[in-house]
Motif scaffolding. Structure first.
Motif: not given
Lengths: 473, 317
Positions: A99-102, B64-67, B281-283
């Motif tokens: 989350t910090m990365v995002a 689709r996005w994993d951060i 958890e699964q991003l």
């Protein structure tokens, strides 16, 4: 504004006056709490230098502050800010880091355990290969003191991403008083799974109601996995990636297991339908059915120290970190002991380790590498681990003095686990670890709570979940 | 204010001079501005923390996005994915069953207790019960769940110890599907019925005593008074309480997450838990958004149905 009513004085505030006061008050509160509102009071933010994120609370951060101060004395140009991030477990911690990365505010360095090593290696962390090659002479003493199995756990696709600092194997803790009450002594090093069952039966017989011979928790470390490992299997397929020779040849040429070392573990498929997996689950199911073990619950087993120290649990798997916990719970060094995990087809153990990973987004990677090297020194590790709250990765630190106050009597077991059983492996944690762990935890309780048929059904469900997560079939 | 305005307008038309174009009322404009100033913090807050995230989530549901990587447009793939995912289906089914049982219990217990304390209890005792029943609501759901987890522990929990005192075998509360679901419902209802209870206490207090007296004169007994007087006159309160209880229950997360992590199996996995697991958890933030969107539509649909049904059952005095 002021009027006298019945002899007393009352202040009539106009609406405009009230609004003005309210506005001023709001402005005051906003100005006063601006650092909090903007997050500028978070250690390390916008302060320059290195931000190091660790799993823990402010007390844990304070514990590492001494280390940071020592580092700053040696490297005055580099400031280090320890940022403690609370989480229920490693999975929770990693989610917060992501989350910090995002949010565009990633730390420079993160303390990462095996559970997240491959996730970080694949997406976030910087390989250390070039730095290690460059400073090979300086690091030789570190690698000489650290078991190669621990280093291999941080190898991913031929590159090394972390230097392991602390670790724990899933050994078996024994309640000595309970053991003696059952007329038993500490089991032999090469005890078998059958010996273990007999020990639990004897404990149960000698104790009253409310006693649990074997307590285990439903999670990756210390749950079902050690029972799979000692049966020469796992719930995931396991193989080694190619590569890594540069490291093994340079630092571990005489390792007896050199030929088995590779470029890191690969867990990319379900193995849940393997017959050996069923055997291990079925064994645990029988323990539960016979009242020798609990049905495992989720969570980290927070109540376990209290239950064990009060004599309500006879045996449980745990690592060296438990010595300090039991000591603080009032157990003397002779009240508990530790032994290797019992043998089944093999006596392979499960372990987990942790170390600092440099983030790819770190602005000053050279400075971050200095921190990684610094924390791997013996004197730094002694500062970071003054008591056995975990097991240091340096063999030289796991000594009589370290366990003098806490015990257990047979503390050499902690490090010998790797020496005696060199095939011992890390927690199976592919980059999709969180989802894999969820799939495992979800199905374990069902698998050990009913009939053998239910066990097979739960394993089919586990297989299906794992295939979904890993994209395999 | 409205009466002042109408008087001014009337005097303008009654005069001998031709009616001129009415001047804008500066006072009204000032008051409008004042209202907007007062509303601004709420509007800004809602905009930033509710409207924008909803729009963001709506958009994200098609990506689709994993951060870490760039979002990738996948059209309706996330919706197709969740439609085929048995875990998502089970979690929604669990949530619906949970809502039916938990809300029924929550409203039932709250109504019974509110009726009981409304009758023949001194004021101080009424205040005591109001505070006691409302108290669990102010506690952190996570803390309560951790504590309840200890109470319901199969081996060492107080609940099984009490059960053992009467000679019964320990119940595997948290490790069997039925037991775990029961504990989640018990903990949730215990913590949440206080809010419905307070609404019912307020509603009961607003029912005129004369209506009861008239019913008594007509020979109505206690149960008849409850069914024919209390329930109809309490129906607006019941509607509000049930709508709020259903919306809250459809978003249940803390209790199952802390107590059982959704297990054993998927037996206590809720829809919001799947949103959390998918995202953090699964991003898979796109998939999580798609599930969240479906859940939002479900909440809106259920609330709409409740209001439609209320036309038949709610009696306004």
């Amino acid at each position: 504004m002021t009027q006298h009513i019945g002899g007393s004085t009352a202040t009539n505030l106009t609406r405009r006056g009230l609004l003005t006061l309210g506005g001023l008050g709001l402005a005051g509160v906003t100005i006063g709490s601006w650092p909090r509102l903007t997050g500028n009071d978070i250690p390390g933010r916008d302060a320059g230098g290195l931000t190091v994120a660790i799993l823990g609370n402010s007390a844990d951060a304070e514990g590492r502050r001494v280390l940071a101060e020592d580092f700053h004395r040696e490297f005055p140009e580099i400031n280090v800010h320890i940022q403690a991030i609370q989480g229920a477990d490693w999975k929770d911690f990693f989610a917060k880091i992501l989350t910090m990365v995002a949010a565009g505010n990633p730390p420079d360095i993160v303390y990462v355990a095996t559970e997240g090593a491959q996730l970080f290696a694949e997406k976030l962390a910087e390989p250390l290969d070039e730095y290690i090659r460059r400073d090979a002479d300086e690091l030789r003493e570190y690698f000489d003191d650290v078991h190669p199995s621990l280093v291999e756990a941080f190898m991913y696709q031929g590159s090394l991403f972390q230097l392991p600092i602390d670790w724990n194997a899933a050994d078996m803790y024994l309640n000595v008083n309970t053991l003696h009450a059952a007329g038993l002594d500490r089991p032999a090093d090469d005890w078998t799974q059958d010996d273990f069952t007999e020990m639990l039966r004897a404990m149960k017989k000698s104790q009253g109601a409310g006693f649990t011979p074997y307590y285990w928790t439903n999670r990756l470390f210390g749950g079902i996995v050690p029972w799979l490992y000692n049966n020469d299997t796992s719930f995931l397929t396991e193989r080694k990636a190619p590569g890594g020779d540069w490291l093994w040849d340079a630092f571990y040429p005489d390792d007896p297991a050199r030929s088995t070392r590779g470029g890191g573990f690969i867990w990319d498929g379900s193995n849940a339908l393997d017959e050996s997996v069923f055997e291990s689950f079925d064994y645990m199911r029988e323990l539960v059915a016979e009242g020798l073990g609990v049905r495992p619950e989720g969570g980290g087993g927070t109540s376990l120290v209290g239950l064990f120290s009060s004599g309500r649990v006879g045996a449980t798997p745990a690592g060296g970190y438990w010595a300090q916990g039991l000591h603080e719970a009032g157990m003397g060094s002779d009240d508990f002991d530790v032994q290797f995990f019992p043998r089944n087809r093999t006596q392979r153990h499960q372990f987990g380790t942790a170390g600092y990973a440099i983030m790819r987004t770190a602005q000053n990677k050279d400075a971050a590498w200095e921190w990684v090297k610094f924390t791997a020194r013996r004197e730094s590790m002694e500062l970071a681990m003054p008591a056995p709250t975990t097991t240091p990765t340096r063999r030289s630190m796991v000594n009589e003095a370290f366990y003098a106050e806490t015990g257990p009597k047979n503390w050499p077991v902690f490090y010998e686990t790797l020496d005696r059983f060199p095939t011992s492996g890390p927690i199976p944690a592919p980059p999709e670890q969180a989802a894999v762990e969820n799939a495992l935890i979800k199905n374990v309780t069902n698998a050990v709570s009913g009939s053998s048929r239910q066990t097979r059904s739960a394993l089919q469900s586990l297989d299906s979940d794992l295939n979904l997560v890993l994209g395999s079939s | 204010m409205s009466s002042k305005m109408s008087r001014r307008s009337a005097s303008g038309h009654a005069g001998t001079t031709p009616p001129s174009r009415p001047k804008p009322a500066p006072r009204r404009r000032t008051n409008n501005l004042f209202a907007w100033v007062l509303l601004a913090p709420t509007i800004v807050g809602m905009g930033i923390f509710t409207i924008v995230p909803i729009i963001g989530s709506l958009v994200l549901a098609f990506f689709r996005w994993d951060i870490i990587s760039r979002p990738e447009f996948v059209g309706l793939a996330n919706f197709a994915d969740i439609a085929l995912d048995p875990t998502v289906r089970v979690s929604f089914l669990n949530t619906i069953v949970f809502v039916i049982i938990a809300v029924t219990l929550q409203l039932g217990i709250a109504l019974v207790l509110a009726s009981m304390i409304q009758e023949r209890l001194p004021d101080w005792l009424r205040v005591f019960f109001r505070s006691t029943f409302f108290f669990p609501l102010v506690l952190s759901a996570a803390s309560v769940s951790i504590f309840m987890g200890y109470l319901f522990n199969e081996q060492f929990g107080v609940v099984n110890w009490l059960i053992g005192l009467v000679g019964l075998a320990p119940v595997p509360w948290l490790t069997t599907p039925a037991g775990a679901a029961a504990v989640v419902i018990i903990v949730y209802v215990w913590q949440n019925f206080g809010f419905s209870f307070l609404l019912f206490v307020g509603g009961l207090g607003n029912i005129p005593k004369e209506v009861y007296e008239a019913a008594e004169l007509d020979g109505a007994s206690g149960i008849k008074k409850f069914l024919n007087v209390t329930m109809p006159l309490l129906s607006p309160t019941t509607l509000v309480a049930s709508v709020m209880a259903v919306i809250t229950a459809l978003q249940v997360f803390d209790q199952p997450y802390v107590l059982t992590r959704g297990g054993p199996g998927d037996s206590t996995r809720s829809a919001v838990m799947v949103v959390f697991e998918s995202a953090f958890e699964q991003l898979e933030f796109g998939r999580a958004s798609a599930i969240g969107l479906v859940l939002m539509l479900l909440i809106m649909a259920v609330t709409y149905v409740q209001f439609q049904l209320s036309r038949r059952f709610v009696f306004y005095q």
